[in-house]
Design an enzyme around this catalytic site. Sequence first.
Site, PDB file in Angstrom:
ATOM      1  N   ILE A  98      30.262  34.964  15.709  1.00 52.04           N
ATOM      2  CA  ILE A  98      31.206  35.149  17.170  1.00 52.04           C
ATOM      3  C   ILE A  98      30.074  35.623  18.198  1.00 52.04           C
ATOM      4  CG2 ILE A  98      33.049  36.516  18.009  1.00 52.04           C
ATOM      5  CD1 ILE A  98      34.165  36.952  15.307  1.00 52.04           C
ATOM      6  N   CYS A  99      30.126  35.079  19.214  1.00 57.74           N
ATOM      7  CA  CYS A  99      29.417  35.516  20.320  1.00 57.74           C
ATOM      8  C   CYS A  99      30.334  36.108  21.288  1.00 57.74           C
ATOM      9  CB  CYS A  99      29.004  34.028  21.225  1.00 57.74           C
ATOM     10  SG  CYS A  99      27.997  34.579  22.625  1.00 57.74           S
ATOM     11  N   LEU A 100      30.252  37.502  21.284  1.00 55.66           N
ATOM     12  CA  LEU A 100      31.245  38.445  21.908  1.00 55.66           C
ATOM     13  C   LEU A 100      30.481  39.777  22.052  1.00 55.66           C
ATOM     14  CD1 LEU A 100      33.810  39.229  23.102  1.00 55.66           C
ATOM     15  CD2 LEU A 100      34.506  40.077  20.651  1.00 55.66           C
TER      16      LEU A 100
END
Length: 161
Positions: A98-100
């Site tokens: 997840i790119c967060l």
Amino acid sequence: MTSSSAPSRKALSKIACNRLQKELTEWQVNPPTGFRHKVNDNLQKWTIDVTGAPGTLYANETYQLQVEFPVNYPMEAPQAIFVPPGPLHPHIYSNGHICLDILYDSWSPAMTVSSVCISILSMLSSSPAKERPADNDRYVKNCKNGRSPKETRWWFHDDKV
């Protein structure tokens, strides 16, 4: 030479244990809407069911999130990965990464598992389209051999999704 890509399996610090016990107790009393913790006896690794919010592209869809806590949690962010197949989303790779920003550079010890979950659900809810990130294939290929998303130098450039 051994690979250091697997998350650390060292025992949690006393601070991390106390903090996670507290968070787990709070979760059991007041879980965030759309999330269900699957009970197991491993405080360091949580499995959480995520259900898409009503009225969004992911409404009534359920995905599984694996959250692993580092030895020095909450000073260091947990590792959160969707167990494939994760949701089709511009910031979620097919390997579950997840790119967060709050999972990496913007983490704060004041954050909790609940606040991370709410941020992930918010990210899902605001997506205008079900699609993989443009660089999905290249990224996933570079993550072979169990590389952790924490080893990635993320570039947070899209705050609209």
